[in-house]
Scaffold this active site. Structure first.
Site, PDB file in Angstrom:
ATOM      1  N   ASP A   1       1.018  -1.168  -0.188  1.00  0.00           N
ATOM      2  CA  ASP A   1      -0.094   0.217  -0.507  1.00  0.00           C
ATOM      3  C   ASP A   1       1.381   1.197  -0.099  1.00  0.00           C
ATOM      4  O   ASP A   1       1.542   1.354   0.999  1.00  0.00           O
ATOM      5  CB  ASP A   1      -0.597  -0.101   1.030  1.00  0.00           C
TER       6      ASP A   1
ATOM      7  N   HIS B   1      -3.556  13.861   1.246  1.00  0.00           N
ATOM      8  CA  HIS B   1      -3.801  12.898   2.549  1.00  0.00           C
ATOM      9  C   HIS B   1      -2.345  13.147   3.368  1.00  0.00           C
ATOM     10  O   HIS B   1      -2.901  13.139   4.965  1.00  0.00           O
ATOM     11  CB  HIS B   1      -3.865  11.758   1.852  1.00  0.00           C
TER      12      HIS B   1
ATOM     13  N   GLU C   1     -10.611   4.286   3.935  1.00  0.00           N
ATOM     14  CA  GLU C   1      -9.772   4.952   3.134  1.00  0.00           C
ATOM     15  C   GLU C   1      -9.690   4.655   1.939  1.00  0.00           C
ATOM     16  O   GLU C   1      -9.695   3.742   1.063  1.00  0.00           O
ATOM     17  CB  GLU C   1      -8.642   4.569   3.703  1.00  0.00           C
TER      18      GLU C   1
ATOM     19  N   GLU D   1      -9.684   4.561  -1.846  1.00  0.00           N
ATOM     20  CA  GLU D   1      -7.897   3.955  -2.808  1.00  0.00           C
ATOM     21  C   GLU D   1      -8.504   3.257  -4.399  1.00  0.00           C
ATOM     22  O   GLU D   1      -9.585   2.907  -4.233  1.00  0.00           O
ATOM     23  CB  GLU D   1      -7.237   2.954  -1.768  1.00  0.00           C
TER      24      GLU D   1
ATOM     25  N   ASP E   1      -9.120   1.207   1.987  1.00  0.00           N
ATOM     26  CA  ASP E   1      -8.627   0.207   3.577  1.00  0.00           C
ATOM     27  C   ASP E   1      -9.173   0.712   4.672  1.00  0.00           C
ATOM     28  O   ASP E   1      -8.811   1.753   5.343  1.00  0.00           O
ATOM     29  CB  ASP E   1      -7.326   1.037   2.786  1.00  0.00           C
TER      30      ASP E   1
ATOM     31  N   ARG F   1      -8.958   3.863  13.952  1.00  0.00           N
ATOM     32  CA  ARG F   1      -7.664   4.854  14.013  1.00  0.00           C
ATOM     33  C   ARG F   1      -7.227   4.545  14.775  1.00  0.00           C
ATOM     34  O   ARG F   1      -6.265   5.555  15.808  1.00  0.00           O
ATOM     35  CB  ARG F   1      -8.613   6.240  13.500  1.00  0.00           C
TER      36      ARG F   1
ATOM     37  N   GLN G   1      -4.810   2.283  15.180  1.00  0.00           N
ATOM     38  CA  GLN G   1      -3.347   2.700  14.603  1.00  0.00           C
ATOM     39  C   GLN G   1      -2.188   3.731  15.161  1.00  0.00           C
ATOM     40  O   GLN G   1      -1.553   3.164  15.271  1.00  0.00           O
ATOM     41  CB  GLN G   1      -3.682   3.111  13.146  1.00  0.00           C
TER      42      GLN G   1
ATOM     43  N   LYS H   1      -4.515  -2.153  10.367  1.00  0.00           N
ATOM     44  CA  LYS H   1      -5.440  -2.031   9.172  1.00  0.00           C
ATOM     45  C   LYS H   1      -5.473  -3.584   8.585  1.00  0.00           C
ATOM     46  O   LYS H   1      -6.225  -3.947   7.191  1.00  0.00           O
ATOM     47  CB  LYS H   1      -3.855  -1.517   7.997  1.00  0.00           C
TER      48      LYS H   1
ATOM     49  N   THR I   1      -9.500  -6.037   3.729  1.00  0.00           N
ATOM     50  CA  THR I   1      -9.293  -4.279   2.907  1.00  0.00           C
ATOM     51  C   THR I   1     -10.014  -5.179   1.105  1.00  0.00           C
ATOM     52  O   THR I   1     -10.076  -6.424   1.498  1.00  0.00           O
ATOM     53  CB  THR I   1      -7.573  -5.059   1.837  1.00  0.00           C
TER      54      THR I   1
ATOM     55  N   GLU J   1     -10.506  12.419   7.433  1.00  0.00           N
ATOM     56  CA  GLU J   1     -10.268  13.984   7.074  1.00  0.00           C
ATOM     57  C   GLU J   1     -11.466  14.279   6.379  1.00  0.00           C
ATOM     58  O   GLU J   1     -10.953  15.896   6.777  1.00  0.00           O
ATOM     59  CB  GLU J   1      -9.487  13.789   5.784  1.00  0.00           C
TER      60      GLU J   1
END
Lengths: 427, 427
Positions: free
Chosen positions: B135, B142, B208, B210, B242, B246, B249, B262, B266, B372
């Site tokens: 990844d 970002h 996420e 992607e 993804d 948080r 993480q 993570k 996926t 975000e």
């Protein structure tokens, strides 16, 4: 089920040299290629490679439920997937077949001719198709040493380290068996005091002394495995050299971790030594303080007393041992690593591999990397040919060995040996 | 070889709804399961799934060198391994077979019955066996947003970011196709102001947005691929969610990067849209300043204009679009990512997958994650049912869509849609 294969009184009718890593009590599993270009699953006794595919075809595994081609494969994944009961049945049976008192194969020259090979006549292969490779970071000494050098000497260990068996994902496509050479990688590096990186051959190739364990199918997606139940899913262990390019690592690793600094090559020893064979060497790891969270708490002995050493052999010179360490120094156990790995429901499959992280002991001569042994290049290591090393030179061979030993038996891993070649040039 | 499959004047004798992502100019590749429990490689036109295995058995690929069972497989790996020439021959042939003017299959009801399925009658599978998953982290917006929130607002972008297409290894075993739900993971977290972590369900599950690309066999170990030669190794692209926890993480990711935050899941869209189909939407990416090192320098257009959107659908409510972004905002191109990945000789195989990293655009409504979009939870997102979200709730479905559109044709990815379930409970 009793592990009769571990009977220390058993001798084999195959010759086993003194101090061999592979007495009849070991019975590791691997994959090899014969001179006739046949790939098969095998085991090893002394300096003989044994073709388990041929043994199966000749009905030596009768009575054990196995698919017809279980051992006529180029990986151990299916066998490992069958689970602990099958591993034990097969290993116990192999011990019986090669027991000095058992004449069936011993006295059958025709069968022996197709089953038994000299080790020098076979070529060891990667034993498993590794779907996912995780590398942990479970030596407190190593994490502390790295933290002192790269971050803050006063707070070398990061706050999460004593709570989490920290790990990250590695690259499966570049895991290679002992004997395959490795090219010095190119990469981006930033010289001290510079603001612009340059691209070229790494100037600081290092080894990392590790072991790794191979799992069977552990869980389905979403499911976590209690720490007390994890051990049954671990098939066995290998030695692992986590090749590292320190200059590339330093520039690339913040914030997502090492990437190109590690994924150019990871070398492993080709024989998987089963957890059953290692059972007599079970020992307690270091005291864990603070007490881990409940999902990581375990009682009893969950580490293993495995002697480890690393040697560097320059071209046309003898090897010099540069480090002697032991697996028992590891802070986090394999069971804790696996419990942590599945604690979020991450699926772990048959043939997945998990590295221990660099195994550094408490004394400077037991550190598991050149980075630590030379303390960042300040104290070069002297070799027996009079040369010095801060890191690994082109055409040096790095040799790692590992074995367990008590008064009764020695169970070893053989070695993982790999030569560093100059950068790759396309022909 | 001309990509005749891209001919915008061609119409299919299969009905294609207006604004379909899958006109006859798309011809993506995937793997599906029929109601008769047959797994096959297939393509899609409009709302029809087409069995390429059946087509091959009926000789529709005569004249193209293919192994006999090329499409009667449960993955695309072998087909992808065959390389760009074969991909083009097959895609061009499929376009011919389904061309409105071509009566051969059109007028053969018997053949059509075994070749063509309604999409609602098939179940899409994971299209490739993904050996290694990488990844990247290639959106400047970002990386800047995350840096502002988690590190230093004044120096949000880390020093290496403008020089390196930063990436890390992900977990292959938990990559799932659209439609498979995901359980909220448990994990260790450290609450603000606390010194002791706790273990429990993550409280901040994020998506996420992607894309990812799938490669053919790229190199041998040690070999690096010049950036100008990388594109031929890229088979196609998918959408990728993804999934991220948080809070896990934040506590685990220093110093080796995200791991359990993570690797619980996926999700990818099941149809791989080929680079050939995307060719008309080639565009330039952002100007790269400073100029990258020579091994990453390229001229011309190497990005793609792909519209992307994310919606959240609570249970029993309509989806609300929460982000609209575009692949063309990505700072580093796929060719640069692949050149960087092989620059150290890391081997890349057929079926390997590389994620783009979160695709955030320049405006707050184009950010690619809840982190975000809500700016760390400060500005919750409002949904059309009147509820608000800081992160993803149990039983919410996250739906990502992507498509390219010009005056002549629309080439789309369909969607990757996945429901977040409460934590796993063993039955």
């Amino acid at each position: 089920m009793p592990i009769t294969a571990n009977d220390i009184n058993r001798k084999s009718w195959l010759e086993v040299p003194k101090n061999s890593d592979f007495p009849i009590q070991n019975i590791p599993f691997g994959v090899f290629l014969t001179k006739e270009n046949v790939v098969t699953v095998g085991t090893r006794i002394g300096d003989f490679a044994i073709d388990l595919g041929a043994l199966q075809q000749l009905n030596y595994f009768e009575g054990i439920e196995l698919t017809d081609d279980m051992f006529m494969q180029d990986t151990l994944n299916d066998f490992i997937s069958d689970g602990q009961k099958t591993w034990r049945l097969v290993r116990n049976r192999i011990a019986e077949i090669f027991d000095a008192e058992n004449p069936v194969l011993r006295d059958n020259t025709k069968h022996k001719d197709v089953v038994i090979f000299k080790m020098e006549d076979v070529e060891m292969q990667l034993p498993v198709l590794i779907g996912d490779y995780t590398d942990f970071y479970s030596s407190k000494e190593h994490a502390t040493n790295v933290g002192k050098m790269f971050r803050d000497p006063e707070n070398a260990l990061l706050p999460n380290w004593l709570h989490i068996p920290v790990g990250y994902h590695g690259r499966s496509s570049t895991i290679i068996p002992s004997g395959i050479p490795v090219h010095r990688p190119l990469g981006q590096t930033l010289a001290a005091g510079e603001t612009n990186p340059v691209f070229g051959p790494s100037k600081s190739i290092d080894f990392e002394l590790e072991t790794a364990f191979i799992t069977t199918d552990v869980n389905i997606m979403g499911e976590s495995i209690p720490v007390d139940e994890t051990e049954q899913y671990i098939f066995g262990m290998v030695l692992l050299n986590d090749w590292s390019a320190r200059d590339i690592q330093k520039w690339e690793y913040v914030p997502l971790g090492p990437f190109l600094a590690k994924n150019f090559a990871t070398s492993i020893s080709p024989w998987i030594v089963t957890m059953d064979a290692l059972e007599p060497f079970r020992t307690a790891g270091p005291t864990q303080e603070p007490t881990p969270l409940p999902y990581l708490q375990q009682k009893g002995k969950h580490s293993f007393d495995i002697n480890l050493e690393v040697a560097i052999q320059p071209e046309k010179a003898e090897p010099t041992i540069v480090s002697k360490s032991n697996f028992k120094y590891m802070y986090w156990t394999m069971s804790q690593q696996l419990a942590h790995h599945t604690s979020n429901g991450c699926r772990v499959n048959s043939g997945d591999m998990m590295g221990s992280g660099t195994i550094s002991g408490p004394t400077p001569d037991s550190y598991g990397s050149m980075l630590e042994l030379t303390w960042g290049g300040k104290n070069p290591v002297k070799l027996s040919d009079g040369t010095e090393r801060k890191f690994i030179n082109d055409n040096d061979t790095v040799i790692m060995k590992g074995f367990c030993q008590n008064d009764e038996v020695r169970i070893g891993f053989g070695e993982v040996s790999s030569k560093l070649l100059p950068p790759f040039v396309k022909k």
